[in-house]
Design an enzyme around this catalytic site. Structure first.
Site, PDB file in Angstrom:
ATOM      1  N   HIS A   1       0.812  -1.226   0.000  1.00  0.00           N
ATOM      2  CA  HIS A   1       0.000   0.000   0.000  1.00  0.00           C
ATOM      3  C   HIS A   1       0.846   1.277   0.000  1.00  0.00           C
ATOM      4  O   HIS A   1       0.293   2.367  -0.138  1.00  0.00           O
ATOM      5  CB  HIS A   1      -0.933   0.035   1.201  1.00  0.00           C
ATOM      6  CG  HIS A   1      -1.974  -1.051   1.202  1.00  0.00           C
ATOM      7  ND1 HIS A   1      -2.820  -1.274   0.130  1.00  0.00           N
ATOM      8  CD2 HIS A   1      -2.302  -1.987   2.134  1.00  0.00           C
ATOM      9  CE1 HIS A   1      -3.621  -2.296   0.413  1.00  0.00           C
ATOM     10  NE2 HIS A   1      -3.321  -2.752   1.606  1.00  0.00           N
TER      11      HIS A   1
ATOM     12  N   ASP B   1      -3.181 -10.494  -2.319  1.00  0.00           N
ATOM     13  CA  ASP B   1      -3.738  -9.951  -1.073  1.00  0.00           C
ATOM     14  C   ASP B   1      -5.179  -9.499  -1.350  1.00  0.00           C
ATOM     15  O   ASP B   1      -5.502  -9.091  -2.470  1.00  0.00           O
ATOM     16  CB  ASP B   1      -2.878  -8.774  -0.631  1.00  0.00           C
ATOM     17  CG  ASP B   1      -3.246  -8.226   0.742  1.00  0.00           C
ATOM     18  OD1 ASP B   1      -2.529  -8.544   1.707  1.00  0.00           O
ATOM     19  OD2 ASP B   1      -4.241  -7.472   0.840  1.00  0.00           O
TER      20      ASP B   1
ATOM     21  N   HIS C   1      -6.667  -6.898  -0.468  1.00  0.00           N
ATOM     22  CA  HIS C   1      -6.767  -5.460  -0.718  1.00  0.00           C
ATOM     23  C   HIS C   1      -6.025  -5.101  -2.001  1.00  0.00           C
ATOM     24  O   HIS C   1      -4.999  -5.716  -2.327  1.00  0.00           O
ATOM     25  CB  HIS C   1      -6.163  -4.671   0.447  1.00  0.00           C
ATOM     26  CG  HIS C   1      -6.828  -4.946   1.768  1.00  0.00           C
ATOM     27  ND1 HIS C   1      -6.327  -5.859   2.682  1.00  0.00           N
ATOM     28  CD2 HIS C   1      -7.966  -4.444   2.305  1.00  0.00           C
ATOM     29  CE1 HIS C   1      -7.130  -5.892   3.741  1.00  0.00           C
ATOM     30  NE2 HIS C   1      -8.128  -5.053   3.537  1.00  0.00           N
TER      31      HIS C   1
ATOM     32  N   ASP D   1      -5.136 -12.507   3.507  1.00  0.00           N
ATOM     33  CA  ASP D   1      -6.369 -11.963   4.070  1.00  0.00           C
ATOM     34  C   ASP D   1      -7.587 -12.173   3.165  1.00  0.00           C
ATOM     35  O   ASP D   1      -8.685 -11.735   3.505  1.00  0.00           O
ATOM     36  CB  ASP D   1      -6.207 -10.475   4.433  1.00  0.00           C
ATOM     37  CG  ASP D   1      -5.441  -9.686   3.391  1.00  0.00           C
ATOM     38  OD1 ASP D   1      -5.183 -10.228   2.298  1.00  0.00           O
ATOM     39  OD2 ASP D   1      -5.108  -8.513   3.671  1.00  0.00           O
TER      40      ASP D   1
HETATM   41 ZN    ZN Z   1      -4.500  -6.908   2.706  1.00  0.00          ZN
END
Ligand code: ZN
Length: 308
Positions: free
Chosen positions: A122, A159, A161, A243
């Site tokens: 991120h 992931d 996200h 996740d």
């Molecule tokens: Zn994540």
């Protein structure tokens, strides 16, 4: 050939507030789950600032270093924190990814898993975000391109996200293909299919909440694998977040350990066809401690089988 496990105890010194999902206990659960496996353990070195400058400007690096608290915590955004040990931990993450690239490209190992924290995908060019300080996967990709002279590196981020940071860092880099699959809607809100990079070098695969293994696999088979095959990478880097597991508290996908085995095996098979199986996997998210340990172990077992 062997599979590397690259980590460092400094990664336990990056401390977050009580109740924060990205916590020391993550590595304390994951690493014991990898004990006894046929891995070559490597100590992650600290990255040099020149390594960070492969993707981040010096001013950003200075801002993180100078923001370190002497004690307690410093807050960078709603959910990103610095503790006194965060700088060293972050340097081990980037340095570990670089060492893994060096050893895999040098023929010393078949593939590698870099188990460090904080995660990296991120972190944008000049913005820490979502628990992340430096873009480890993008740094590893640029290191392979600029210093090892590779022509094409693919980065695949599974992931849950969106890998907004890696996308930002590699947006203008035509020598990379960046693929992110992620739940949508979900924080950080980016990752629409229309976001394709300056050189058509970004592929975003949004997945609806409750997506399970069958749909996940179908999406990769339809959209991701053909693109990677066509790109013909000389190195494959993974942003391995766990996740998307059905037990994860931060998201709503429904993958199981076997799905992480599958995606790892399939990506390693593509790497075997194009680049001698060279895969460097960097830990990103995964916040249910038991699921992180079991799906992370499944991922590493698949790397070991592919490298053996
Ligand atoms: Zn994540």
């Amino acid at each position: 050939m062997t599979t590397l496990l690259v980590t460092h105890d400094d990664c336990l010194s990056h401390v977050t507030p009580p109740g924060h999902p990205e916590r020391v206990a993550r590595l304390e659960h994951l690493l014991p789950a990898l004990e006894g496996k046929a891995l070559t353990r490597v100590t992650a070195p600290e990255a040099q600032e020149a390594d960070l400058r492969l993707v981040h400007p010096q001013g950003y690096i200075d801002r993180i270093r100078e923001g370190l608290p002497q004690e307690g915590l410093a807050q960078l955004d709603a959910d990103t924190f610095l503790s006194p040990g965060s700088w060293r931990a972050a340097l081990r993450g980037a340095g570990g990814a670089i060492r893994a690239v060096d050893m895999v490209l040098g023929g010393e190992a078949a593939n590698a898993f870099v188990a460090t924290r904080p995660p990296g995908h991120h972190a944008e060019t000049e913005t820490p975000m979502g628990f992340c300080l430096f873009g480890n996967a993008a740094i590893a990709a640029k290191h392979a391109l600029d210093r090892h002279g590779l022509a094409r590196v693919a980065v695949v981020d599974f992931d849950v996200h969106h890998g907004n940071g890696t996308q930002d860092l590699l947006w203008n880099e035509p020598r990379t293909l960046f693929v992110s699959s992620h739940q949508m809607p979900l924080w950080p809100g980016t990752g629409r299919p229309e976001e394709r990079g300056a050189h058509d070098n970004v592929i975003n695969i949004p997945l609806a909440p409750e997506t399970g293994g069958a749909e996940f696999r179908a999406a990769y088979e339809a959209k991701v694998f053909p693109a990677i095959e066509a790109f013909a990478p000389e190195l494959l880097i993974l942003s391995a977040g766990f996740d998307a597991h059905k037990s994860d508290p931060l998201a709503n996908l429904a993958l199981e350990d076997a799905d992480f085995t599958w995606i790892t095996r399939e990506l390693c098979a593509i790497a075997a066809r194009h680049c001698g199986g060279r895969v460097v996997s960097c830990l990103e998210g995964g916040y249910d401690l038991g699921a992180l340990a079991s799906s992370g172990a499944a991922h590493v077992d698949a790397l070991i089988r592919a490298g053996g």
